[in-house]
Design a protein around this motif. Structure first.
Motif, PDB file in Angstrom:
ATOM      1  N   VAL A 245      15.457  -8.092  -7.105  1.00 44.57           N
ATOM      2  CA  VAL A 245      14.716  -8.946  -6.213  1.00 44.57           C
ATOM      3  C   VAL A 245      13.878  -8.074  -5.286  1.00 44.57           C
ATOM      4  CG1 VAL A 245      14.907 -10.654  -4.376  1.00 44.57           C
ATOM      5  CG2 VAL A 245      16.510 -10.695  -6.272  1.00 44.57           C
ATOM      6  N   ARG A 246      12.618  -8.384  -5.180  1.00 44.78           N
ATOM      7  CA  ARG A 246      11.708  -7.632  -4.316  1.00 44.78           C
ATOM      8  C   ARG A 246      11.898  -8.069  -2.860  1.00 44.78           C
ATOM      9  NH1 ARG A 246       5.451  -8.118  -3.714  1.00 44.78           N
ATOM     10  NH2 ARG A 246       5.123  -6.277  -2.494  1.00 44.78           N
ATOM     11  N   PRO A 247      11.885  -7.116  -1.917  1.00 38.15           N
ATOM     12  CA  PRO A 247      12.055  -7.498  -0.518  1.00 38.15           C
ATOM     13  C   PRO A 247      10.859  -8.290  -0.001  1.00 38.15           C
ATOM     14  CG  PRO A 247      11.509  -5.182  -0.658  1.00 38.15           C
ATOM     15  CD  PRO A 247      11.714  -5.665  -2.072  1.00 38.15           C
ATOM     16  N   VAL A 248      11.108  -9.135   0.968  1.00 37.30           N
ATOM     17  CA  VAL A 248      10.047  -9.831   1.677  1.00 37.30           C
ATOM     18  C   VAL A 248       9.573  -8.873   2.758  1.00 37.30           C
ATOM     19  CG1 VAL A 248       9.482 -11.798   3.142  1.00 37.30           C
ATOM     20  CG2 VAL A 248      11.046 -12.096   1.216  1.00 37.30           C
ATOM     21  N   ARG A 249       8.329  -8.458   2.661  1.00 33.68           N
ATOM     22  CA  ARG A 249       7.771  -7.488   3.601  1.00 33.68           C
ATOM     23  C   ARG A 249       7.169  -8.228   4.789  1.00 33.68           C
ATOM     24  NH1 ARG A 249       6.885  -2.546   1.300  1.00 33.68           N
ATOM     25  NH2 ARG A 249       4.880  -2.297   2.303  1.00 33.68           N
ATOM     26  N   VAL A 250       7.520  -7.767   6.004  1.00 33.90           N
ATOM     27  CA  VAL A 250       7.156  -8.462   7.234  1.00 33.90           C
ATOM     28  C   VAL A 250       6.336  -7.544   8.134  1.00 33.90           C
ATOM     29  CG1 VAL A 250       8.077  -9.604   9.289  1.00 33.90           C
ATOM     30  CG2 VAL A 250       9.306  -9.787   7.117  1.00 33.90           C
ATOM     31  N   ILE A 251       5.261  -8.098   8.708  1.00 34.81           N
ATOM     32  CA  ILE A 251       4.452  -7.399   9.705  1.00 34.81           C
ATOM     33  C   ILE A 251       4.526  -8.206  10.993  1.00 34.81           C
ATOM     34  CG2 ILE A 251       2.116  -6.766  10.389  1.00 34.81           C
ATOM     35  CD1 ILE A 251       1.468  -6.281   7.462  1.00 34.81           C
TER      36      ILE A 251
ATOM     37  N   SER B 258     -11.998  -1.215  19.078  1.00 35.56           N
ATOM     38  CA  SER B 258     -12.032  -2.653  19.363  1.00 35.56           C
ATOM     39  C   SER B 258     -10.738  -3.294  18.861  1.00 35.56           C
ATOM     40  CB  SER B 258     -13.228  -3.309  18.680  1.00 35.56           C
ATOM     41  OG  SER B 258     -13.013  -3.372  17.272  1.00 35.56           O
ATOM     42  N   ASP B 259     -10.433  -4.479  19.363  1.00 36.77           N
ATOM     43  CA  ASP B 259      -9.243  -5.200  18.902  1.00 36.77           C
ATOM     44  C   ASP B 259      -9.279  -5.400  17.392  1.00 36.77           C
ATOM     45  OD1 ASP B 259      -8.397  -5.354  21.513  1.00 36.77           O
ATOM     46  OD2 ASP B 259      -8.849  -7.482  21.760  1.00 36.77           O
ATOM     47  N   ASP B 260     -10.432  -5.834  16.864  1.00 37.73           N
ATOM     48  CA  ASP B 260     -10.557  -6.092  15.421  1.00 37.73           C
ATOM     49  C   ASP B 260     -10.314  -4.819  14.607  1.00 37.73           C
ATOM     50  OD1 ASP B 260     -11.101  -8.731  15.963  1.00 37.73           O
ATOM     51  OD2 ASP B 260     -13.267  -8.559  15.629  1.00 37.73           O
ATOM     52  N   ASP B 261     -10.953  -3.718  15.013  1.00 36.47           N
ATOM     53  CA  ASP B 261     -10.776  -2.452  14.287  1.00 36.47           C
ATOM     54  C   ASP B 261      -9.332  -1.974  14.349  1.00 36.47           C
ATOM     55  OD1 ASP B 261     -13.440  -2.454  13.609  1.00 36.47           O
ATOM     56  OD2 ASP B 261     -14.028  -1.020  15.172  1.00 36.47           O
ATOM     57  N   TYR B 262      -8.730  -2.119  15.515  1.00 36.43           N
ATOM     58  CA  TYR B 262      -7.338  -1.697  15.706  1.00 36.43           C
ATOM     59  C   TYR B 262      -6.391  -2.489  14.803  1.00 36.43           C
ATOM     60  CZ  TYR B 262      -2.876  -1.157  18.192  1.00 36.43           C
ATOM     61  OH  TYR B 262      -1.566  -0.940  18.530  1.00 36.43           O
ATOM     62  N   LEU B 263      -6.525  -3.802  14.805  1.00 36.84           N
ATOM     63  CA  LEU B 263      -5.642  -4.631  13.982  1.00 36.84           C
ATOM     64  C   LEU B 263      -5.883  -4.414  12.497  1.00 36.84           C
ATOM     65  CD1 LEU B 263      -5.636  -7.892  16.109  1.00 36.84           C
ATOM     66  CD2 LEU B 263      -3.859  -6.143  15.959  1.00 36.84           C
ATOM     67  N   CYS B 264      -7.127  -4.202  12.093  1.00 31.18           N
ATOM     68  CA  CYS B 264      -7.418  -3.910  10.679  1.00 31.18           C
ATOM     69  C   CYS B 264      -6.793  -2.585  10.254  1.00 31.18           C
ATOM     70  CB  CYS B 264      -8.927  -3.894  10.433  1.00 31.18           C
ATOM     71  SG  CYS B 264      -9.669  -5.530  10.433  1.00 31.18           S
ATOM     72  N   ARG B 265      -6.870  -1.582  11.122  1.00 33.68           N
ATOM     73  CA  ARG B 265      -6.254  -0.275  10.816  1.00 33.68           C
ATOM     74  C   ARG B 265      -4.742  -0.426  10.681  1.00 33.68           C
ATOM     75  NH1 ARG B 265      -4.793   4.595  14.041  1.00 33.68           N
ATOM     76  NH2 ARG B 265      -5.331   3.429  15.931  1.00 33.68           N
TER      77      ARG B 265
ATOM     78  N   GLU C  14      -0.648  -0.897  22.646  1.00 35.92           N
ATOM     79  CA  GLU C  14      -0.838   0.537  22.855  1.00 35.92           C
ATOM     80  C   GLU C  14      -0.716   1.367  21.589  1.00 35.92           C
ATOM     81  OE1 GLU C  14       1.577   2.033  26.006  1.00 35.92           O
ATOM     82  OE2 GLU C  14       0.808   0.579  27.439  1.00 35.92           O
ATOM     83  N   GLY C  15      -0.064   0.840  20.569  1.00 38.92           N
ATOM     84  CA  GLY C  15       0.119   1.596  19.353  1.00 38.92           C
ATOM     85  C   GLY C  15       0.949   0.817  18.358  1.00 38.92           C
ATOM     86  N   PHE C  16       1.191   1.426  17.210  1.00 40.17           N
ATOM     87  CA  PHE C  16       1.988   0.743  16.202  1.00 40.17           C
ATOM     88  C   PHE C  16       2.847   1.705  15.413  1.00 40.17           C
ATOM     89  CE2 PHE C  16      -2.272   1.309  14.309  1.00 40.17           C
ATOM     90  CZ  PHE C  16      -1.978   1.979  13.122  1.00 40.17           C
ATOM     91  N   VAL C  17       3.832   1.130  14.744  1.00 37.95           N
ATOM     92  CA  VAL C  17       4.774   1.867  13.908  1.00 37.95           C
ATOM     93  C   VAL C  17       4.757   1.207  12.530  1.00 37.95           C
ATOM     94  CG1 VAL C  17       7.197   2.506  13.611  1.00 37.95           C
ATOM     95  CG2 VAL C  17       6.231   2.354  15.908  1.00 37.95           C
TER      96      VAL C  17
ATOM     97  N   LYS D 293      -3.885  -2.338   7.393  1.00 38.41           N
ATOM     98  CA  LYS D 293      -4.161  -1.474   6.232  1.00 38.41           C
ATOM     99  C   LYS D 293      -3.054  -0.427   6.051  1.00 38.41           C
ATOM    100  CE  LYS D 293      -7.609   1.630   4.303  1.00 38.41           C
ATOM    101  NZ  LYS D 293      -8.921   2.259   4.487  1.00 38.41           N
ATOM    102  N   LEU D 294      -2.621   0.197   7.137  1.00 37.56           N
ATOM    103  CA  LEU D 294      -1.580   1.225   7.041  1.00 37.56           C
ATOM    104  C   LEU D 294      -0.196   0.638   6.771  1.00 37.56           C
ATOM    105  CD1 LEU D 294      -2.767   3.659   9.837  1.00 37.56           C
ATOM    106  CD2 LEU D 294      -2.744   4.078   7.375  1.00 37.56           C
ATOM    107  N   ALA D 295       0.067  -0.575   7.274  1.00 40.41           N
ATOM    108  CA  ALA D 295       1.368  -1.215   7.021  1.00 40.41           C
ATOM    109  C   ALA D 295       1.505  -1.612   5.567  1.00 40.41           C
ATOM    110  CB  ALA D 295       1.539  -2.433   7.931  1.00 40.41           C
ATOM    111  N   GLY D 296       0.396  -1.868   4.903  1.00 44.59           N
ATOM    112  CA  GLY D 296       0.428  -2.241   3.500  1.00 44.59           C
ATOM    113  C   GLY D 296       0.585  -3.735   3.314  1.00 44.59           C
ATOM    114  N   PRO D 297       0.695  -4.146   2.072  1.00 44.87           N
ATOM    115  CA  PRO D 297       0.792  -5.586   1.801  1.00 44.87           C
ATOM    116  C   PRO D 297       2.088  -6.169   2.357  1.00 44.87           C
ATOM    117  CG  PRO D 297       1.230  -4.332  -0.188  1.00 44.87           C
ATOM    118  CD  PRO D 297       0.797  -3.344   0.862  1.00 44.87           C
ATOM    119  N   ALA D 298       2.001  -7.421   2.772  1.00 44.54           N
ATOM    120  CA  ALA D 298       3.183  -8.107   3.301  1.00 44.54           C
ATOM    121  C   ALA D 298       3.107  -9.582   2.940  1.00 44.54           C
ATOM    122  CB  ALA D 298       3.282  -7.933   4.814  1.00 44.54           C
TER     123      ALA D 298
END
Length: 142
Positions: free
Chosen positions: A1-7, A117-124, A51-54, A127-132
């Protein structure tokens, strides 16, 4: 079973509770599994604050992050920090001095760029978190 990926977007009361509850659901379903790297259930792959993300495609060690944050808030209270300083730390997932200790897990912490910008930050972040499969907007604004 594939995990459910959450952002998660936001890590205050709602975001951190949501992350915590995903971990608790997995503990009930799979008490013997390593909850930092699992092959089924849910997996928080990204947490973002203003301020940042993990991010970690193997899963962010949510329990470790929550425990560190609780210790940090307790220390700040003992040091006599103001309520607003403590609240600010209490709703963050990104902290420059925090180091994850999850073995064999690639975890990336990114500080928000000052000119981003907020849009650029959230898109980055996305993109780095990957599909969810699950995106939880838990922040009031950015």
């Amino acid at each position: 079973v594939r995990p459910v990926r959450v952002i998660l977007l936001g890590f205050g009361a709602v975001g951190s509770s949501t992350a915590y509850n995903f971990i608790q659901i997995d503990r009930q379903r799979n008490p013997q599994k390593d909850l930092q790297r699992k092959s089924e259930g849910s997996c928080v792959v990204g947490i973002c604050d203003e301020e940042g993300f993990v991010v970690s495609r193997e899963g962010v060690p949510v329990s470790e992050l929550l425990e560190w944050r609780a210790r940090k808030v307790e220390t700040m209270q003992k040091e006599g920090k103001t309520a607003s300083e403590i609240r600010r730390v209490g709703k963050r997932c990104y902290h420059e001095e925090f180091n994850f200790s999850a073995p064999n897990t690639r975890i990336y912490s990114h500080k928000r760029k000052e000119s981003e910008s907020d849009d650029d930050y959230l898109c980055r972040f996305i993109k780095l978190a990957g599909p969810a499969e699950v995106f939880c907007p838990c922040a009031t604004s950015y």
